[in-house]
Design a protein around this motif. Structure first.
Motif, PDB file in Angstrom:
ATOM      1  N   ILE A 256       0.859  -1.178   0.000  1.00 10.78           N
ATOM      2  CA  ILE A 256       0.000   0.000   0.000  1.00 10.78           C
ATOM      3  C   ILE A 256       0.901   1.235   0.000  1.00 10.78           C
ATOM      4  CG2 ILE A 256      -1.782   1.278   1.225  1.00 10.78           C
ATOM      5  CD1 ILE A 256      -2.685  -1.383   0.033  1.00 10.78           C
ATOM      6  N   VAL A 257       0.765   2.066  -1.020  1.00  8.36           N
ATOM      7  CA  VAL A 257       1.602   3.261  -1.150  1.00  8.36           C
ATOM      8  C   VAL A 257       0.857   4.459  -0.571  1.00  8.36           C
ATOM      9  CG1 VAL A 257       2.800   4.791  -2.759  1.00  8.36           C
ATOM     10  CG2 VAL A 257       2.699   2.324  -3.216  1.00  8.36           C
ATOM     11  N   PRO A 258       1.452   5.173   0.366  1.00  6.76           N
ATOM     12  CA  PRO A 258       0.778   6.358   0.918  1.00  6.76           C
ATOM     13  C   PRO A 258       0.477   7.380  -0.175  1.00  6.76           C
ATOM     14  CG  PRO A 258       2.646   5.718   2.283  1.00  6.76           C
ATOM     15  CD  PRO A 258       2.741   4.906   1.025  1.00  6.76           C
ATOM     16  N   ASP A 259      -0.499   8.215   0.082  1.00  3.08           N
ATOM     17  CA  ASP A 259      -0.905   9.226  -0.892  1.00  3.08           C
ATOM     18  C   ASP A 259       0.002  10.453  -0.775  1.00  3.08           C
ATOM     19  OD1 ASP A 259      -2.278  10.592  -2.836  1.00  3.08           O
ATOM     20  OD2 ASP A 259      -3.821  11.326  -1.467  1.00  3.08           O
ATOM     21  N   PHE A 260       1.272  10.284  -1.175  1.00  2.00           N
ATOM     22  CA  PHE A 260       2.217  11.391  -1.113  1.00  2.00           C
ATOM     23  C   PHE A 260       1.786  12.503  -2.067  1.00  2.00           C
ATOM     24  CE2 PHE A 260       5.042   7.748   0.055  1.00  2.00           C
ATOM     25  CZ  PHE A 260       5.325   8.165   1.347  1.00  2.00           C
ATOM     26  N   HIS A 261       2.074  13.746  -1.675  1.00  2.00           N
ATOM     27  CA  HIS A 261       1.769  14.912  -2.494  1.00  2.00           C
ATOM     28  C   HIS A 261       3.065  15.454  -3.090  1.00  2.00           C
ATOM     29  CE1 HIS A 261      -2.088  15.764   0.068  1.00  2.00           C
ATOM     30  NE2 HIS A 261      -2.076  14.568  -0.476  1.00  2.00           N
ATOM     31  N   LEU A 262       3.016  15.848  -4.355  1.00  2.00           N
ATOM     32  CA  LEU A 262       4.191  16.350  -5.063  1.00  2.00           C
ATOM     33  C   LEU A 262       3.797  17.588  -5.858  1.00  2.00           C
ATOM     34  CD1 LEU A 262       5.152  12.897  -6.618  1.00  2.00           C
ATOM     35  CD2 LEU A 262       6.255  13.908  -4.618  1.00  2.00           C
ATOM     36  N   LEU A 263       4.739  18.503  -6.048  1.00  2.00           N
ATOM     37  CA  LEU A 263       4.516  19.671  -6.887  1.00  2.00           C
ATOM     38  C   LEU A 263       5.192  19.424  -8.226  1.00  2.00           C
ATOM     39  CD1 LEU A 263       3.170  22.482  -6.670  1.00  2.00           C
ATOM     40  CD2 LEU A 263       5.451  23.413  -6.167  1.00  2.00           C
ATOM     41  N   ASN A 264       4.397  19.446  -9.311  1.00  2.00           N
ATOM     42  CA  ASN A 264       4.968  19.069 -10.607  1.00  2.00           C
ATOM     43  C   ASN A 264       5.462  20.260 -11.411  1.00  2.00           C
ATOM     44  OD1 ASN A 264       2.744  20.280 -11.813  1.00  2.00           O
ATOM     45  ND2 ASN A 264       1.966  18.413 -12.768  1.00  2.00           N
ATOM     46  N   GLN A 265       5.905  19.967 -12.623  1.00  2.00           N
ATOM     47  CA  GLN A 265       6.508  20.972 -13.494  1.00  2.00           C
ATOM     48  C   GLN A 265       5.530  22.076 -13.898  1.00  2.00           C
ATOM     49  OE1 GLN A 265       5.919  17.678 -14.647  1.00  2.00           O
ATOM     50  NE2 GLN A 265       3.998  18.450 -15.551  1.00  2.00           N
ATOM     51  N   ASN A 266       4.264  21.844 -13.743  1.00  2.00           N
ATOM     52  CA  ASN A 266       3.252  22.865 -14.054  1.00  2.00           C
ATOM     53  C   ASN A 266       2.816  23.642 -12.824  1.00  2.00           C
ATOM     54  OD1 ASN A 266       3.235  22.110 -16.789  1.00  2.00           O
ATOM     55  ND2 ASN A 266       1.696  20.522 -16.422  1.00  2.00           N
ATOM     56  N   ASP A 267       3.569  23.464 -11.721  1.00  2.00           N
ATOM     57  CA  ASP A 267       3.253  24.133 -10.456  1.00  2.00           C
ATOM     58  C   ASP A 267       1.899  23.680  -9.925  1.00  2.00           C
ATOM     59  OD1 ASP A 267       3.932  25.712  -8.322  1.00  2.00           O
ATOM     60  OD2 ASP A 267       3.254  27.583  -9.226  1.00  2.00           O
ATOM     61  N   ARG A 268       1.556  22.424 -10.186  1.00  2.00           N
ATOM     62  CA  ARG A 268       0.311  21.845  -9.705  1.00  2.00           C
ATOM     63  C   ARG A 268       0.621  20.696  -8.750  1.00  2.00           C
ATOM     64  NH1 ARG A 268      -3.315  21.501 -15.308  1.00  2.00           N
ATOM     65  NH2 ARG A 268      -3.447  23.768 -15.660  1.00  2.00           N
ATOM     66  N   THR A 269      -0.223  20.524  -7.745  1.00  2.00           N
ATOM     67  CA  THR A 269      -0.013  19.454  -6.770  1.00  2.00           C
ATOM     68  C   THR A 269      -0.555  18.139  -7.312  1.00  2.00           C
ATOM     69  OG1 THR A 269      -0.150  20.990  -4.910  1.00  2.00           O
ATOM     70  CG2 THR A 269      -0.531  18.666  -4.439  1.00  2.00           C
ATOM     71  N   LEU A 270       0.303  17.128  -7.293  1.00  2.00           N
ATOM     72  CA  LEU A 270      -0.107  15.774  -7.664  1.00  2.00           C
ATOM     73  C   LEU A 270      -0.370  14.977  -6.394  1.00  2.00           C
ATOM     74  CD1 LEU A 270       2.516  14.750 -10.406  1.00  2.00           C
ATOM     75  CD2 LEU A 270       0.257  15.761 -10.745  1.00  2.00           C
ATOM     76  N   HIS A 271      -1.390  14.141  -6.417  1.00  2.00           N
ATOM     77  CA  HIS A 271      -1.660  13.185  -5.351  1.00  2.00           C
ATOM     78  C   HIS A 271      -1.437  11.807  -5.965  1.00  2.00           C
ATOM     79  CE1 HIS A 271      -3.729  16.272  -2.865  1.00  2.00           C
ATOM     80  NE2 HIS A 271      -4.026  16.776  -4.057  1.00  2.00           N
ATOM     81  N   LEU A 272      -0.652  10.978  -5.330  1.00  2.00           N
ATOM     82  CA  LEU A 272      -0.373   9.678  -5.938  1.00  2.00           C
ATOM     83  C   LEU A 272      -1.639   8.867  -6.180  1.00  2.00           C
ATOM     84  CD1 LEU A 272       2.973   8.366  -4.393  1.00  2.00           C
ATOM     85  CD2 LEU A 272       2.573   9.611  -6.515  1.00  2.00           C
TER      86      LEU A 272
END
Length: 259
Positions: free
Chosen positions: A134-150
């Protein structure tokens, strides 16, 4: 809003367990560059340590040394805190080879293959991913300055790797990004498979790898530069706060430092 963790099938997972200091080495002097360096592999038992050396009861190293107890300098003295008498290790022996024989002998790439103290608990606990985790729902900021949720990739096969854009060594981050570029092109030739997959390159250098930097870096590797839409391949970074949890979950060791 709380989000539930989910399972992601990680088809390709390229993890870098390397000291970042090794990616920024000073250029060798003219004198040292003229002396060829030999590399051997050694196994043995740790007898003792000090701040810069390890005393090793080493096994036979063909072409270099018969079984012997001797002191070795550590290329990275900071690893001495991870070594304990009785530990069995594997390491690379680096040695300059000149007319007088081998000089400047030191150990690098040290791996503890058996601990003398099974009750020893390192300060950081790394998780080694296995199928079905089970992979936690890590949050990342992508190249478009948008937040990704796994969890937004739920139902897709996620191909994931770790990079940092300042890495100068061709065999590490640049190679992984070139490999991903090849994979991205191969998947694009199979529309059904393309729609079921997503590529994600995660930087572990969020202080430098801003969305603007990641956008330029990603566009260069896709070959579309400023025209890249980043529909199938994201370049993203976690926050400084979330970085340790994310890297430790994916078994990525990061050693920060000025260099």
């Amino acid at each position: 809003m709380s989000r539930k963790p989910f399972s992601i099938q990680i088809s390709l997972l390229f993890l870098f367990i390397a000291l970042l200091a090794g990616c920024h080495q000073a250029p060798p002097s003219a004198a040292s560059a003229a002396v060829p360096q030999k590399t051997f592999t050694i196994r043995g038992k740790v007898v003792g340590t000090d701040t810069t050396h390890v005393t090793l009861d080493g096994e036979d190293v063909p072409g270099f040394m018969e079984p012997m107890i001797m002191d070795y300098a550590l290329k990275d003295p900071s690893v001495v805190s991870e070594l304990h008498p009785g530990d069995r290790i594997s390491a690379s022996v680096l040695a300059d080879h000149g007319p007088e024989g081998y000089t400047n002998v030191r150990l690098d790439n040290i791996v503890v293959i058996a601990q003398a103290r099974p009750d020893y608990k390192p300060a950081i606990q790394y998780h080694v991913p296995t199928p079905g985790d089970i992979v936690p729902d890590f949050h990342l900021l992508n190249q478009n300055d948008r937040t990704l949720h796994l969890n937004q990739f739920k139902g897709k096969i996620v191909l994931l790797t770790f990079i940092y854009t300042r890495c100068p060594l061709a065999d590490f981050c640049p190679r992984m990004s070139r490999n991903f570029a090849d994979i991205d092109k191969a998947l694009a030739a199979e529309p059904a498979l393309y729609n079921q997959t997503h590529l994600l390159s995660i930087s572990f250098d969020p202080a430098y790898d801003t969305p603007k930097v990641l956008r330029s870096y990603g566009g260069a590797y896709t070959g579309n530069y400023t025209n890249e839409k980043f529909i199938h391949w994201d370049f993203a970074a976690p926050s400084e706060k979330d970085l340790p949890a994310l890297t430790q979950f994916f078994n990525v060791g990061v050693t920060p430092g000025d260099s």
